[in-house]
Design a protein around this motif. Structure first.
Motif, PDB file in Angstrom:
ATOM      1  N   ASP A  32     -16.116  -3.562  -2.259  1.00 56.74           N
ATOM      2  CA  ASP A  32     -16.267  -4.258  -3.516  1.00 56.74           C
ATOM      3  C   ASP A  32     -14.987  -4.966  -4.086  1.00 56.74           C
ATOM      4  O   ASP A  32     -15.070  -5.136  -5.098  1.00 56.74           O
ATOM      5  N   GLY A  33     -14.049  -5.491  -3.157  1.00 60.89           N
ATOM      6  CA  GLY A  33     -12.976  -5.745  -3.647  1.00 60.89           C
ATOM      7  C   GLY A  33     -11.763  -4.978  -4.339  1.00 60.89           C
ATOM      8  O   GLY A  33     -10.793  -5.231  -4.737  1.00 60.89           O
ATOM      9  N   LEU A  34     -12.273  -3.637  -4.211  1.00 55.07           N
ATOM     10  CA  LEU A  34     -11.148  -2.686  -4.885  1.00 55.07           C
ATOM     11  C   LEU A  34     -10.632  -1.875  -3.592  1.00 55.07           C
ATOM     12  O   LEU A  34     -11.371  -1.147  -2.948  1.00 55.07           O
ATOM     13  N   PRO A  35      -9.135  -1.899  -3.754  1.00 59.16           N
ATOM     14  CA  PRO A  35      -8.370  -1.264  -2.644  1.00 59.16           C
ATOM     15  C   PRO A  35      -8.506   0.104  -2.880  1.00 59.16           C
ATOM     16  O   PRO A  35      -8.657   0.916  -4.009  1.00 59.16           O
ATOM     17  N   PHE A  36      -8.531   0.886  -1.833  1.00 61.78           N
ATOM     18  CA  PHE A  36      -8.258   2.288  -1.617  1.00 61.78           C
ATOM     19  C   PHE A  36      -6.767   2.399  -1.211  1.00 61.78           C
ATOM     20  O   PHE A  36      -6.671   1.977  -0.261  1.00 61.78           O
ATOM     21  N   MET A  37      -6.016   2.835  -2.227  1.00 59.59           N
ATOM     22  CA  MET A  37      -4.562   2.933  -1.999  1.00 59.59           C
ATOM     23  C   MET A  37      -4.202   4.202  -1.213  1.00 59.59           C
ATOM     24  O   MET A  37      -4.709   5.294  -1.373  1.00 59.59           O
ATOM     25  N   PRO A  38      -2.882   4.052  -0.737  1.00 56.19           N
ATOM     26  CA  PRO A  38      -2.359   5.208   0.029  1.00 56.19           C
ATOM     27  C   PRO A  38      -2.057   6.308  -0.826  1.00 56.19           C
ATOM     28  O   PRO A  38      -2.011   7.399  -0.567  1.00 56.19           O
ATOM     29  N   GLU A  39      -1.947   6.071  -2.071  1.00 56.25           N
ATOM     30  CA  GLU A  39      -1.622   7.008  -3.002  1.00 56.25           C
ATOM     31  C   GLU A  39      -2.768   7.919  -3.366  1.00 56.25           C
ATOM     32  O   GLU A  39      -2.619   9.251  -4.032  1.00 56.25           O
ATOM     33  N   MET A  40      -4.012   7.578  -3.001  1.00 50.51           N
ATOM     34  CA  MET A  40      -5.131   8.244  -3.162  1.00 50.51           C
ATOM     35  C   MET A  40      -5.487   9.350  -2.101  1.00 50.51           C
ATOM     36  O   MET A  40      -6.289  10.238  -2.351  1.00 50.51           O
ATOM     37  N   LEU A  41      -4.881   9.277  -1.103  1.00 51.64           N
ATOM     38  CA  LEU A  41      -5.082  10.127   0.055  1.00 51.64           C
ATOM     39  C   LEU A  41      -4.843  11.663  -0.268  1.00 51.64           C
ATOM     40  O   LEU A  41      -5.621  12.458   0.147  1.00 51.64           O
ATOM     41  N   GLN A  42      -3.924  11.831  -1.161  1.00 59.21           N
ATOM     42  CA  GLN A  42      -3.591  13.155  -1.618  1.00 59.21           C
ATOM     43  C   GLN A  42      -4.548  13.704  -2.286  1.00 59.21           C
ATOM     44  O   GLN A  42      -4.723  15.267  -2.461  1.00 59.21           O
ATOM     45  N   GLY A  78      -5.875  11.670 -12.129  1.00 63.01           N
ATOM     46  CA  GLY A  78      -5.989  10.937 -10.885  1.00 63.01           C
ATOM     47  C   GLY A  78      -5.074   9.706 -11.203  1.00 63.01           C
ATOM     48  O   GLY A  78      -5.884   8.629 -11.577  1.00 63.01           O
ATOM     49  N   ARG A  79      -3.899   9.867 -11.372  1.00 56.79           N
ATOM     50  CA  ARG A  79      -2.925   8.507 -11.837  1.00 56.79           C
ATOM     51  C   ARG A  79      -2.319   8.279 -10.623  1.00 56.79           C
ATOM     52  O   ARG A  79      -1.786   9.143  -9.648  1.00 56.79           O
ATOM     53  N   CYS A  80      -1.740   6.889 -10.312  1.00 57.78           N
ATOM     54  CA  CYS A  80      -0.869   6.479  -9.339  1.00 57.78           C
ATOM     55  C   CYS A  80       0.634   6.854  -9.375  1.00 57.78           C
ATOM     56  O   CYS A  80       1.063   6.408 -10.473  1.00 57.78           O
ATOM     57  N   ASP A  81       1.060   7.456  -8.390  1.00 51.70           N
ATOM     58  CA  ASP A  81       2.537   7.742  -8.527  1.00 51.70           C
ATOM     59  C   ASP A  81       3.251   6.542  -7.794  1.00 51.70           C
ATOM     60  O   ASP A  81       4.551   6.799  -8.040  1.00 51.70           O
ATOM     61  N   GLY A  82       2.934   5.496  -7.341  1.00 55.40           N
ATOM     62  CA  GLY A  82       3.391   4.324  -7.139  1.00 55.40           C
ATOM     63  C   GLY A  82       4.278   4.347  -5.819  1.00 55.40           C
ATOM     64  O   GLY A  82       5.099   3.586  -5.412  1.00 55.40           O
ATOM     65  N   SER A  83       4.133   5.667  -5.000  1.00 59.76           N
ATOM     66  CA  SER A  83       4.908   5.977  -3.988  1.00 59.76           C
ATOM     67  C   SER A  83       4.948   4.973  -2.716  1.00 59.76           C
ATOM     68  O   SER A  83       5.752   4.757  -1.735  1.00 59.76           O
ATOM     69  N   LEU A 118      -6.117   7.156   8.339  1.00 59.41           N
ATOM     70  CA  LEU A 118      -6.488   5.908   7.490  1.00 59.41           C
ATOM     71  C   LEU A 118      -5.285   5.425   6.858  1.00 59.41           C
ATOM     72  O   LEU A 118      -5.050   4.115   6.338  1.00 59.41           O
ATOM     73  N   LEU A 119      -4.221   6.082   6.820  1.00 57.39           N
ATOM     74  CA  LEU A 119      -2.965   5.640   6.302  1.00 57.39           C
ATOM     75  C   LEU A 119      -2.287   4.381   6.773  1.00 57.39           C
ATOM     76  O   LEU A 119      -1.883   3.572   5.927  1.00 57.39           O
ATOM     77  N   PRO A 120      -2.193   4.127   8.148  1.00 59.72           N
ATOM     78  CA  PRO A 120      -1.712   2.847   8.368  1.00 59.72           C
ATOM     79  C   PRO A 120      -2.480   1.496   7.961  1.00 59.72           C
ATOM     80  O   PRO A 120      -1.583   0.560   7.453  1.00 59.72           O
ATOM     81  N   LEU A 121      -3.816   1.644   7.902  1.00 54.35           N
ATOM     82  CA  LEU A 121      -4.490   0.266   7.315  1.00 54.35           C
ATOM     83  C   LEU A 121      -3.861   0.316   5.918  1.00 54.35           C
ATOM     84  O   LEU A 121      -3.810  -0.801   5.622  1.00 54.35           O
ATOM     85  N   LEU A 122      -3.942   1.402   5.156  1.00 55.67           N
ATOM     86  CA  LEU A 122      -3.815   1.285   3.616  1.00 55.67           C
ATOM     87  C   LEU A 122      -2.333   0.786   3.362  1.00 55.67           C
ATOM     88  O   LEU A 122      -2.136  -0.015   2.432  1.00 55.67           O
ATOM     89  N   VAL A 123      -1.373   1.082   4.155  1.00 53.81           N
ATOM     90  CA  VAL A 123       0.122   0.766   3.908  1.00 53.81           C
ATOM     91  C   VAL A 123       0.284  -0.573   4.459  1.00 53.81           C
ATOM     92  O   VAL A 123       0.772  -1.598   3.452  1.00 53.81           O
TER      93      VAL A 123
END
Length: 328
Positions: A32-42, A78-83, A118-123
């Motif tokens: 729905d237009g909201l990205p699932f970010m690499p930082e969320m995988l952890q 659940g905050r983003c670390d920007g990595s 999933l990581l390659p797609l998100l990166v």
């Protein structure tokens, strides 16, 4: 599944596995237009508590007011670390679509190792096309929020306040208070445009009483604060004295939501030297580092109970170092 999962603040949920989340995403790694970010995988497989139901948010990019968000929550811790986004230090509260969660009753769970499929797609999708001068640009939840929440939510929409109480985001008193602030601030804006000065209340300022500063060139101050140190936030009058007529100190704004914290003590969380520009996705390098404070977030008092809990940046000139013994 997203529609069936009804959550409230305080509910216990488990973040789904990487494979289950992948099944909900499109080719851009979004739902729905909201990205699932690499930082969320952890967080995959972890059990976490719902902090707030993210049924709305304030638009910090184009200042259109509140926006409606569907089927999303914020989780405790659940905050983003920007990595994966150039080391961005904005420390945003992550949005979780309910399709990425399941409700559970037991807080204990064996941690699950993410296979990394999933990581390659998100990166890949965390990057935008380079800017006009070849500069790196990033895509994250903050840069894409207006796509994920395209519908404006007017102040007069009473359903949002019912949802605040029903979801446990706010008490009845807190909701009545934010409605009062909203009505008052609209009168203040009207009075500045249409009424003579003698009818203005407190110079026509909105609640929180942050007026323009006296400076044409704003002052600086350096404390070299480090994570873990204790500080006291200066009084509103002391901070306003450092501002220009635009209510900013060297480009950094001081707002009513921040004035709510004046006089409080807090621990330094981080020194902020870089952050993403939400509008462009470009990394901004700060000439003068700002400070993030533990637990000091926007409460949405003057923004219709916005549950986003944005972490404001503080100039060191707005803070004073104290010792543990000096805490009142």
């Amino acid at each position: 599944m997203a529609q069936a999962l009804s959550l409230r603040a305080g509910d216990l949920v488990e973040v789904l596995s990487e494979e289950e989340i992948l099944a909900t995403l499109d080719e851009r790694g979004e739902l729905d237009g909201l990205p699932f970010m690499p930082e969320m995988l952890q967080f995959c497989g972890r059990r976490m508590v719902v902090k707030k139901v993210a049924h709305k948010l304030c638009d910090t990019m184009t200042q259109t007011g509140m926006r409606r968000m569907d089927d999303a929550v914020h989780l405790e811790g659940g905050r983003c670390d920007g990595s994966a986004h150039g080391g961005c230090q904005t420390f945003c509260s992550i949005y979780w679509k309910t399709a990425w969660l399941k409700k559970v009753s037991d807080a204990s769970a064996e941690p699950r190792v993410s296979p990394g499929t999933l990581l390659p797609l998100l990166v890949k999708n965390a990057r935008k096309e380079p800017g006009p001068e070849g500069e790196e640009r990033y895509s994250c939840q903050a840069t894409e929020l207006l796509r994920a929440a395209p519908v404006c939510l007017p102040f007069r929409d009473g359903g949002q306040y019912v949802a605040d109480v029903r979801t446990g985001n706010a008490t009845v008193w807190e909701t009545l208070r934010t409605i009062f602030f909203g009505l008052f601030n609209r009168y203040q804006n009207f009075s500045r445009r249409r009424l003579p000065r003698w009818l203005w209340i407190r110079q026509g300022l909105t609640w929180g009483w942050v007026g323009p500063g006296p400076n044409t060139r704003t002052p600086t101050g350096t404390l070299d604060l480090q994570p873990g140190e204790m500080v006291r936030i200066k009084s509103r009058a002391e901070i306003v004295a450092t501002l220009g007529s635009d209510r900013k100190n060297r480009g950094l704004g001081f707002e009513e939501e921040m004035a709510h914290w004046c006089g409080k003590t807090a621990r330094v969380l981080a020194r902020v030297e870089r952050c993403l520009d939400e509008k462009t996705g470009q990394m901004l390098q700060m000439k003068n580092p700002c400070i993030l404070l533990e637990g000091v977030v926007c409460k949405g008092l003057y923004k219709s109970n916005c549950p986003r809990e944005f972490a404001p940046f503080w100039r060191e000139i707005w803070l004073e170092r104290i010792t543990e013994a000096g805490i009142a």
